[in-house]
Design a protein around this motif. Structure first.
Motif: not given
Lengths: 94, 94
Positions: A31-34, A56-57, A64-65
């Motif tokens: 669900k996390e961005p990127g 990851w992006l 952040a993760h």
């Protein structure tokens, strides 16, 4: 894009417990961005050898993760269930 | 789906030559039926450490790939340019 591979060894008697922790971690992480992909792989010839394969992006999204509650909690739980190798970080060149 | 990871070490002076072989191999392989992804990754802290990261729809598609002219030719050329580890075959469990 950043590819992260984290290999780990889980004893057969602890595999179910470890998978339960991974199931939760994966559900939250996706669900996390990127987060482009976040998969748990098993070595075909040796089921105790797992590999967390992540895309990851950017490094910032990955950083952040590693600060999320679900990641920190999962790492604490997995510490007693598995032996993990250092994370290997790759970039795609072709 | 089948995940294949093949790690290899390339000496700096041979990297350009190896990349030229990989470029051709990758371009042809991505056209093959059952090839979901076929990427060359580089370890961020050690550019001589490459990783071929492959995803195939089935073992049969992977087997067919290893019989193609472009794969056989590339493996012959790469043999003198790199030191490759055995292919690791994974299945996704989560």
């Amino acid at each position: 894009m950043i590819h992260v591979l984290v290999g780990c060894t889980v004893k057969p008697e602890l595999l179910e417990q470890a998978l339960a922790v991974y199931r939760e971690l994966i559900a939250e992480t996706r669900k996390e961005p990127g987060c482009i992909s976040y998969e748990l792989l098993e070595l075909r010839d040796d089921p105790g050898q797992l590999l967390l394969s992540e895309r990851w992006l950017s490094q910032e999204h990955l950083n952040a993760h590693t600060q999320t509650v679900h990641f920190i909690r999962a790492m604490a739980e997995l510490e007693i269930l598995e032996t993990a190798a250092p994370a290997l970080i790759y970039t795609q060149i072709l």
